[in-house]
Design an enzyme around this catalytic site. Sequence first.
Site, mmCIF file in Angstrom:
data_model
loop_
_atom_site.group_PDB
_atom_site.id
_atom_site.type_symbol
_atom_site.label_atom_id
_atom_site.label_comp_id
_atom_site.label_asym_id
_atom_site.label_seq_id
_atom_site.Cartn_x
_atom_site.Cartn_y
_atom_site.Cartn_z
ATOM 1 N N VAL A 16 -4.670 -11.391 5.035
ATOM 2 C CA VAL A 16 -4.273 -11.672 6.422
ATOM 3 C C VAL A 16 -5.478 -11.933 7.328
ATOM 4 O O VAL A 16 -5.316 -12.392 8.453
ATOM 5 C CB VAL A 16 -3.380 -10.551 7.017
ATOM 6 C CG1 VAL A 16 -2.117 -10.377 6.210
ATOM 7 C CG2 VAL A 16 -4.125 -9.226 7.160
ATOM 8 N N TYR A 25 -14.727 1.339 9.713
ATOM 9 C CA TYR A 25 -13.294 1.624 9.847
ATOM 10 C C TYR A 25 -12.970 2.005 11.294
ATOM 11 O O TYR A 25 -12.072 1.431 11.914
ATOM 12 C CB TYR A 25 -12.928 2.759 8.889
ATOM 13 C CG TYR A 25 -11.464 3.142 8.855
ATOM 14 C CD1 TYR A 25 -10.498 2.246 8.404
ATOM 15 C CD2 TYR A 25 -11.057 4.416 9.240
ATOM 16 C CE1 TYR A 25 -9.159 2.609 8.343
ATOM 17 C CE2 TYR A 25 -9.712 4.788 9.174
ATOM 18 C CZ TYR A 25 -8.768 3.886 8.729
ATOM 19 O OH TYR A 25 -7.445 4.256 8.674
ATOM 20 N N GLY A 59 0.831 -1.204 0.000
ATOM 21 C CA GLY A 59 0.000 0.000 0.000
ATOM 22 C C GLY A 59 0.866 1.256 0.000
ATOM 23 O O GLY A 59 2.100 1.196 -0.109
ATOM 24 N N PHE A 60 0.208 2.385 0.135
ATOM 25 C CA PHE A 60 0.908 3.673 0.142
ATOM 26 C C PHE A 60 1.939 3.727 1.286
ATOM 27 O O PHE A 60 3.156 3.797 1.033
ATOM 28 C CB PHE A 60 -0.160 4.786 0.245
ATOM 29 C CG PHE A 60 0.336 6.103 0.726
ATOM 30 C CD1 PHE A 60 1.460 6.701 0.163
ATOM 31 C CD2 PHE A 60 -0.332 6.779 1.750
ATOM 32 C CE1 PHE A 60 1.917 7.939 0.615
ATOM 33 C CE2 PHE A 60 0.108 8.007 2.197
ATOM 34 C CZ PHE A 60 1.243 8.586 1.639
ATOM 35 N N ARG A 91 -9.032 10.181 -1.426
ATOM 36 C CA ARG A 91 -8.647 11.027 -0.299
ATOM 37 C C ARG A 91 -8.399 12.442 -0.806
ATOM 38 O O ARG A 91 -8.124 12.663 -1.986
ATOM 39 C CB ARG A 91 -7.411 10.448 0.403
ATOM 40 C CG ARG A 91 -7.787 9.202 1.188
ATOM 41 C CD ARG A 91 -6.653 8.655 2.002
ATOM 42 N NE ARG A 91 -5.912 7.622 1.299
ATOM 43 C CZ ARG A 91 -5.097 6.751 1.888
ATOM 44 N NH1 ARG A 91 -4.918 6.806 3.178
ATOM 45 N NH2 ARG A 91 -4.461 5.840 1.187
HETATM 46 P P1 NAD Z 1 -3.487 1.716 1.526
HETATM 47 O O1 NAD Z 1 -4.884 1.366 1.171
HETATM 48 O O2 NAD Z 1 -2.620 2.324 0.482
HETATM 49 O O3 NAD Z 1 -2.718 0.457 2.099
HETATM 50 C C1 NAD Z 1 -3.356 -0.601 2.769
HETATM 51 C C2 NAD Z 1 -2.763 -1.896 2.236
HETATM 52 O O4 NAD Z 1 -3.344 -3.004 2.969
HETATM 53 C C3 NAD Z 1 -3.059 -2.134 0.762
HETATM 54 O O5 NAD Z 1 -1.880 -2.489 0.083
HETATM 55 C C4 NAD Z 1 -4.060 -3.274 0.771
HETATM 56 O O6 NAD Z 1 -4.016 -4.052 -0.415
HETATM 57 C C5 NAD Z 1 -3.645 -4.022 2.026
HETATM 58 N N1 NAD Z 1 -4.717 -4.844 2.606
HETATM 59 C C6 NAD Z 1 -5.963 -4.459 2.933
HETATM 60 N N2 NAD Z 1 -6.650 -5.492 3.457
HETATM 61 C C7 NAD Z 1 -5.804 -6.554 3.451
HETATM 62 C C8 NAD Z 1 -5.926 -7.909 3.857
HETATM 63 N N3 NAD Z 1 -7.055 -8.388 4.394
HETATM 64 N N4 NAD Z 1 -4.850 -8.720 3.720
HETATM 65 C C9 NAD Z 1 -3.693 -8.253 3.195
HETATM 66 N N5 NAD Z 1 -3.523 -6.979 2.787
HETATM 67 C C10 NAD Z 1 -4.575 -6.151 2.920
HETATM 68 O O7 NAD Z 1 -3.594 2.684 2.798
HETATM 69 P P2 NAD Z 1 -2.451 3.455 3.614
HETATM 70 O O8 NAD Z 1 -2.784 4.887 3.601
HETATM 71 O O9 NAD Z 1 -1.114 3.006 3.182
HETATM 72 O O10 NAD Z 1 -2.736 2.935 5.088
HETATM 73 C C11 NAD Z 1 -1.941 1.934 5.706
HETATM 74 C C12 NAD Z 1 -2.373 1.764 7.156
HETATM 75 O O11 NAD Z 1 -2.208 2.996 7.853
HETATM 76 C C13 NAD Z 1 -3.835 1.366 7.309
HETATM 77 O O12 NAD Z 1 -3.945 0.446 8.357
HETATM 78 C C14 NAD Z 1 -4.526 2.656 7.680
HETATM 79 O O13 NAD Z 1 -5.657 2.441 8.464
HETATM 80 C C15 NAD Z 1 -3.432 3.374 8.470
HETATM 81 N N6 NAD Z 1 -3.613 4.823 8.418
HETATM 82 C C16 NAD Z 1 -3.278 5.546 7.302
HETATM 83 C C17 NAD Z 1 -3.494 6.921 7.298
HETATM 84 C C18 NAD Z 1 -3.100 7.785 6.124
HETATM 85 O O14 NAD Z 1 -3.332 8.997 6.180
HETATM 86 N N7 NAD Z 1 -2.497 7.291 5.082
HETATM 87 C C19 NAD Z 1 -4.073 7.558 8.411
HETATM 88 C C20 NAD Z 1 -4.442 6.773 9.495
HETATM 89 C C21 NAD Z 1 -4.188 5.417 9.508
HETATM 90 N N1 UDP Z 2 -12.758 15.950 1.081
HETATM 91 C C1 UDP Z 2 -13.155 16.897 0.156
HETATM 92 N N2 UDP Z 2 -13.086 16.571 -1.164
HETATM 93 C C2 UDP Z 2 -12.629 15.376 -1.614
HETATM 94 C C3 UDP Z 2 -12.210 14.414 -0.661
HETATM 95 C C4 UDP Z 2 -12.302 14.732 0.678
HETATM 96 O O1 UDP Z 2 -13.563 18.008 0.512
HETATM 97 O O2 UDP Z 2 -12.592 15.179 -2.843
HETATM 98 C C5 UDP Z 2 -12.788 16.304 2.521
HETATM 99 C C6 UDP Z 2 -13.492 15.286 3.398
HETATM 100 O O3 UDP Z 2 -14.880 15.564 3.469
HETATM 101 C C7 UDP Z 2 -12.782 15.497 4.718
HETATM 102 C C8 UDP Z 2 -11.368 15.919 4.334
HETATM 103 O O4 UDP Z 2 -11.463 16.356 2.975
HETATM 104 O O5 UDP Z 2 -13.394 16.538 5.447
HETATM 105 C C9 UDP Z 2 -10.353 14.793 4.431
HETATM 106 O O6 UDP Z 2 -10.850 13.682 3.715
HETATM 107 P P1 UDP Z 2 -10.002 12.371 3.430
HETATM 108 O O7 UDP Z 2 -10.924 11.419 2.748
HETATM 109 O O8 UDP Z 2 -8.734 12.695 2.762
HETATM 110 O O9 UDP Z 2 -9.594 11.837 4.868
HETATM 111 P P2 UDP Z 2 -10.388 11.615 6.236
HETATM 112 O O10 UDP Z 2 -11.807 12.061 6.102
HETATM 113 O O11 UDP Z 2 -10.272 10.165 6.466
HETATM 114 O O12 UDP Z 2 -9.655 12.439 7.207
#
Ligand code: NAD
Ligand code: UDP
Length: 344
Positions: free
Chosen positions: A57, A145, A10-11, A186
């Site tokens: 997983v 979530y 993932g990211f 996002r």
């Molecule tokens: P992402 O969607 O890019 O990455 C998630 C990865 O998990 C993906 O590669 C997906 O294929 C894999 N995945 C999902 N379900 C799976 C499963 N059942 N088995 C195996 N792989 C699985 O998202 P991300 O932004 O990289 O987020 C990674 C983690 O960080 C997540 O747990 C997310 O909740 C947490 N997180 C991210 C942010 C953010 O801003 N990016 C903020 C808060 C929490």
């Molecule tokens: N949002 C928006 N336009 C978009 C996507 C998101 O205005 O095209 C807003 C959304 O309503 C939220 C904030 O941006 O208030 C952040 O959204 P995001 O989905 O990135 O993350 P999260 O809500 O999980 O913090």
Amino acid sequence: MRVLVTGGAGFLGSHLCEELLKRGDAVICVDDLSTGRRDNIAGFIGDRKFAFLRADVSTALQVSGPLDVVAHLASPASPPDYHRLPLETLAVGSRGTENALQLAERKSARFLLASTSEVYGDPIVHPQTEDYCGNVSSVGPRSVYDEAKRFAEALTMAYARTHGVNVGIIRIFNTFGPRMRAEDGRVVSSFIAQALNGDPLTIYGDGEQTRSFCYVDDLIRGILAMLDGDETGPVNLGNPVERTVLELAELVLGITGSSSPVEFHQRPVDDPSRRRPDITLAASALGWEPRVSTEEGLQHTIRYFRSHRREVSAAAESLAGAQFEGTPARESLPADRSPLASPA
Ligand code: NAD
Ligand code: UDP
């Protein structure tokens, strides 16, 4: 060290794998590619210290050989992704987390849970400190979530207390950077893709809601500090500089030089109205604080998106069509009457 990263394609997971490899650790990446991409890890596939296992997983998690750390990042994270995958999100937060915890226990490894600022819901306490218990709906569309992550935190603490597993919990606040999917919905990736495509930036609600945006390099440094130490947490990791969504739109338009208008859409149900981490604990326990400003992070991310033009163009349709169950849309304004238009 030998580290297993769930969600490693993932990211965030792919950046974590990359940093671990750079410092000489061996990495096993387990991912079902439900929201991740093979492209994210293509650069390390040939590395003899890197192994990729395509697996869900939530079903099972077994690997041979010793492990020092299990970093559990697998979970859909973008709101459109978890709305599309509600049962899978609940499964990976519950069964997936338990499978990862059991593996850590069997291997006597440290277990790191990637939790989220969403555990605070639509927060009444601001900025959010780790001892704030949150304001979360257990039945709304985001609950799949939020409650999955809250359950994952509870399960993690239960394994620490009952089985003595060495655990660490981080609560990640909105993080952005290269390798975000242009179509993942996002706000940062959407605004950049829309600005580069010359399409309207879709603002949900009036755009006065806030988030605090952390650049991925900073976040990964924080994850590594947590993974190397013995802090249990939960520890907030995020950039404490708070912006409105309208300010973000303005920054993206300014940096890209795009003349895209802004367009107002309905606000998703339970969308938190403000969010900012208190990072006092991260600073004292991990010696961590962000170094990259939102502006600089956006410049890096925009450069990445510019180099992935085909993917950015292909995202246009899904970004324009994104629909949420939400409050009514505000009237869309033409560009010259938008709140971002320069005074005449
Ligand atoms: P992402 O969607 O890019 O990455 C998630 C990865 O998990 C993906 O590669 C997906 O294929 C894999 N995945 C999902 N379900 C799976 C499963 N059942 N088995 C195996 N792989 C699985 O998202 P991300 O932004 O990289 O987020 C990674 C983690 O960080 C997540 O747990 C997310 O909740 C947490 N997180 C991210 C942010 C953010 O801003 N990016 C903020 C808060 C929490
Ligand atoms: N949002 C928006 N336009 C978009 C996507 C998101 O205005 O095209 C807003 C959304 O309503 C939220 C904030 O941006 O208030 C952040 O959204 P995001 O989905 O990135 O993350 P999260 O809500 O999980 O913090």
